[in-house]
Motif scaffolding. Structure first.
Motif, PDB file in Angstrom:
ATOM      1  N   ASN A  43       0.979  -1.217   0.009  1.00 38.76           N
ATOM      2  CA  ASN A  43       0.142   0.440  -0.064  1.00 38.76           C
ATOM      3  C   ASN A  43       0.501   1.382   0.170  1.00 38.76           C
ATOM      4  O   ASN A  43       0.256   2.916   0.056  1.00 38.76           O
ATOM      5  N   GLU A  44       2.080   1.230   0.199  1.00 42.41           N
ATOM      6  CA  GLU A  44       3.109   2.416  -0.080  1.00 42.41           C
ATOM      7  C   GLU A  44       3.291   2.858  -0.479  1.00 42.41           C
ATOM      8  O   GLU A  44       2.479   2.164  -2.673  1.00 42.41           O
ATOM      9  N   GLU A  45       2.974   4.229  -1.040  1.00 43.30           N
ATOM     10  CA  GLU A  45       3.334   5.182  -2.942  1.00 43.30           C
ATOM     11  C   GLU A  45       4.666   4.734  -3.544  1.00 43.30           C
ATOM     12  O   GLU A  45       5.304   4.455  -3.075  1.00 43.30           O
ATOM     13  N   MET A  46       3.731   3.738  -4.804  1.00 38.17           N
ATOM     14  CA  MET A  46       5.062   3.809  -5.673  1.00 38.17           C
ATOM     15  C   MET A  46       5.510   4.362  -7.095  1.00 38.17           C
ATOM     16  O   MET A  46       3.891   5.198  -7.565  1.00 38.17           O
ATOM     17  N   SER A  47       6.214   4.263  -7.587  1.00 39.72           N
ATOM     18  CA  SER A  47       6.211   5.637  -8.539  1.00 39.72           C
ATOM     19  C   SER A  47       5.707   4.417  -9.997  1.00 39.72           C
ATOM     20  O   SER A  47       6.126   3.001  -9.761  1.00 39.72           O
ATOM     21  N   VAL A  48       5.374   4.930 -10.942  1.00 40.74           N
ATOM     22  CA  VAL A  48       5.234   4.185 -12.048  1.00 40.74           C
ATOM     23  C   VAL A  48       6.123   4.126 -13.139  1.00 40.74           C
ATOM     24  O   VAL A  48       6.195   5.776 -13.234  1.00 40.74           O
ATOM     25  N   GLN A  49       6.505   3.334 -13.731  1.00 35.84           N
ATOM     26  CA  GLN A  49       7.693   3.453 -14.571  1.00 35.84           C
ATOM     27  C   GLN A  49       7.386   1.474 -15.205  1.00 35.84           C
ATOM     28  O   GLN A  49       7.007   1.117 -14.951  1.00 35.84           O
ATOM     29  N   ILE A  50       8.124   1.981 -16.687  1.00 39.62           N
ATOM     30  CA  ILE A  50       8.339   1.175 -17.756  1.00 39.62           C
ATOM     31  C   ILE A  50       9.551   1.195 -18.273  1.00 39.62           C
ATOM     32  O   ILE A  50       9.733   2.702 -18.651  1.00 39.62           O
ATOM     33  N   SER A  51      11.187   0.031 -18.288  1.00 38.28           N
ATOM     34  CA  SER A  51      12.216   0.413 -18.790  1.00 38.28           C
ATOM     35  C   SER A  51      11.631  -0.372 -20.125  1.00 38.28           C
ATOM     36  O   SER A  51      11.749  -1.370 -19.672  1.00 38.28           O
ATOM     37  N   ILE A  52      12.579  -0.308 -21.023  1.00 34.28           N
ATOM     38  CA  ILE A  52      12.542  -0.447 -22.240  1.00 34.28           C
ATOM     39  C   ILE A  52      13.980  -0.225 -22.703  1.00 34.28           C
ATOM     40  O   ILE A  52      15.123   0.430 -22.140  1.00 34.28           O
ATOM     41  N   ALA A  53      14.723  -1.586 -22.364  1.00 33.42           N
ATOM     42  CA  ALA A  53      16.790  -2.161 -22.714  1.00 33.42           C
ATOM     43  C   ALA A  53      17.213  -2.456 -23.718  1.00 33.42           C
ATOM     44  O   ALA A  53      16.524  -3.852 -23.567  1.00 33.42           O
ATOM     45  N   SER A  54      17.987  -2.779 -24.020  1.00 31.55           N
ATOM     46  CA  SER A  54      18.954  -3.285 -24.937  1.00 31.55           C
ATOM     47  C   SER A  54      19.790  -4.156 -24.030  1.00 31.55           C
ATOM     48  O   SER A  54      20.444  -5.146 -24.280  1.00 31.55           O
ATOM     49  N   GLN A  55      20.056  -4.187 -22.786  1.00 25.94           N
ATOM     50  CA  GLN A  55      20.846  -5.069 -21.867  1.00 25.94           C
ATOM     51  C   GLN A  55      20.312  -4.437 -20.523  1.00 25.94           C
ATOM     52  O   GLN A  55      19.643  -3.049 -19.722  1.00 25.94           O
ATOM     53  N   GLY A  56      21.063  -5.113 -19.419  1.00 26.31           N
ATOM     54  CA  GLY A  56      20.665  -4.937 -17.698  1.00 26.31           C
ATOM     55  C   GLY A  56      21.486  -4.213 -17.453  1.00 26.31           C
ATOM     56  O   GLY A  56      21.738  -3.670 -15.993  1.00 26.31           O
ATOM     57  N   GLY A  57      23.170  -3.085 -17.980  1.00 24.86           N
ATOM     58  CA  GLY A  57      23.840  -2.522 -17.586  1.00 24.86           C
ATOM     59  C   GLY A  57      24.984  -3.877 -17.086  1.00 24.86           C
ATOM     60  O   GLY A  57      24.983  -4.396 -16.996  1.00 24.86           O
ATOM     61  N   SER A  58      26.195  -2.748 -17.547  1.00 25.04           N
ATOM     62  CA  SER A  58      27.443  -3.632 -16.916  1.00 25.04           C
ATOM     63  C   SER A  58      27.181  -4.857 -17.554  1.00 25.04           C
ATOM     64  O   SER A  58      27.578  -6.291 -17.740  1.00 25.04           O
ATOM     65  N   GLU A  59      26.393  -5.022 -19.204  1.00 22.93           N
ATOM     66  CA  GLU A  59      26.802  -5.749 -19.662  1.00 22.93           C
ATOM     67  C   GLU A  59      25.828  -7.188 -19.643  1.00 22.93           C
ATOM     68  O   GLU A  59      26.488  -8.369 -20.229  1.00 22.93           O
ATOM     69  N   THR A  60      25.097  -6.599 -18.419  1.00 23.37           N
ATOM     70  CA  THR A  60      24.731  -8.681 -18.171  1.00 23.37           C
ATOM     71  C   THR A  60      23.051  -8.121 -18.851  1.00 23.37           C
ATOM     72  O   THR A  60      22.944  -7.262 -19.402  1.00 23.37           O
ATOM     73  N   PRO A  61      22.478  -9.643 -18.695  1.00 24.46           N
ATOM     74  CA  PRO A  61      21.438  -9.552 -19.493  1.00 24.46           C
ATOM     75  C   PRO A  61      20.246  -8.936 -18.554  1.00 24.46           C
ATOM     76  O   PRO A  61      20.257  -8.687 -17.516  1.00 24.46           O
ATOM     77  N   SER A  62      19.430  -8.015 -19.756  1.00 22.50           N
ATOM     78  CA  SER A  62      18.075  -7.107 -19.176  1.00 22.50           C
ATOM     79  C   SER A  62      16.896  -8.628 -18.234  1.00 22.50           C
ATOM     80  O   SER A  62      16.610  -9.377 -18.891  1.00 22.50           O
ATOM     81  N   PRO A  63      16.841  -7.706 -16.950  1.00 26.25           N
ATOM     82  CA  PRO A  63      15.305  -9.076 -16.182  1.00 26.25           C
ATOM     83  C   PRO A  63      14.863  -8.726 -16.465  1.00 26.25           C
ATOM     84  O   PRO A  63      14.070  -7.297 -17.092  1.00 26.25           O
ATOM     85  N   GLU A  64      13.948  -9.248 -16.429  1.00 24.17           N
ATOM     86  CA  GLU A  64      12.047  -9.127 -16.425  1.00 24.17           C
ATOM     87  C   GLU A  64      11.586  -8.110 -15.863  1.00 24.17           C
ATOM     88  O   GLU A  64      10.310  -7.995 -15.869  1.00 24.17           O
ATOM     89  N   LEU A  65      12.279  -7.992 -14.281  1.00 22.54           N
ATOM     90  CA  LEU A  65      11.356  -6.990 -13.425  1.00 22.54           C
ATOM     91  C   LEU A  65      12.572  -6.542 -12.706  1.00 22.54           C
ATOM     92  O   LEU A  65      13.872  -7.408 -12.589  1.00 22.54           O
ATOM     93  N   SER A  66      12.609  -5.036 -12.217  1.00 23.98           N
ATOM     94  CA  SER A  66      13.348  -4.838 -11.454  1.00 23.98           C
ATOM     95  C   SER A  66      12.230  -4.535 -10.056  1.00 23.98           C
ATOM     96  O   SER A  66      11.777  -3.715 -10.247  1.00 23.98           O
ATOM     97  N   ILE A  67      12.587  -5.253  -8.951  1.00 19.95           N
ATOM     98  CA  ILE A  67      11.895  -4.274  -7.717  1.00 19.95           C
ATOM     99  C   ILE A  67      12.650  -4.046  -6.865  1.00 19.95           C
ATOM    100  O   ILE A  67      14.345  -4.563  -6.166  1.00 19.95           O
ATOM    101  N   GLU A  68      12.857  -2.576  -6.621  1.00 21.78           N
ATOM    102  CA  GLU A  68      13.550  -1.767  -5.867  1.00 21.78           C
ATOM    103  C   GLU A  68      12.755  -1.876  -3.829  1.00 21.78           C
ATOM    104  O   GLU A  68      12.209  -1.513  -3.769  1.00 21.78           O
ATOM    105  N   VAL A  69      14.091  -2.124  -3.425  1.00 22.47           N
ATOM    106  CA  VAL A  69      14.208  -2.185  -1.545  1.00 22.47           C
ATOM    107  C   VAL A  69      15.267  -1.698  -0.734  1.00 22.47           C
ATOM    108  O   VAL A  69      15.364  -0.686  -1.984  1.00 22.47           O
TER     109      VAL A  69
END
Length: 118
Positions: A43-69
């Motif tokens: 129920n915490e307020e969260m930002s609405v975001q959608i990312s479009i990526a060619s990689q995950g950064g640092s030459e890693t695969p693109s993750p399917e979800l990102s979860i900020e903790v």
């Protein structure tokens, strides 16, 4: 018109398998359960975001979800204790996050991250 919510939907025959990963380790609440679909959230307020990526950064695969903790290391320890495979990290990235990649019970590559303070 404005977007009010974005929901990630993961298709599976075993919806109960999500409980340990998303509720027990990550601490999300079970918000809805119709038997054929369970929605975990907060129920915490969260930002609405959608990312479009060619990689995950640092030459890693693109993750399917990102979860900020709020604490990536605590999330990492919880994932390890629960037996989920860590595929990358933990690492402090040059763009200001500490993160790791883990596979959820459905084989999805999940980026767990926390913004570094200071």
């Amino acid at each position: 018109m404005k977007v009010k919510r974005i929901v990630a939907n993961i298709n599976t025959k075993d919806i109960a398998a999500a409980k340990t990963f998303y509720q027990d380790v990550l601490g999300l609440d079970l918000m809805m359960d119709h038997g054929w679909i369970r929605t975990y959230g907060s129920n915490e307020e969260m930002s609405v975001q959608i990312s479009i990526a060619s990689q995950g950064g640092s030459e890693t695969p693109s993750p399917e979800l990102s979860i900020e903790v709020d604490n990536a290391d605590a999330a990492l320890e919880g994932m390890k204790r629960a037996g989920f495979p860590i595929e990358y990290g933990p690492v402090d990235e040059p763009w200001g996050v500490r993160r790791f990649y883990v596979r959820d019970p459905f084989g999805k590559l999940i980026n767990i991250l926390a913004h570094k303070q200071g």
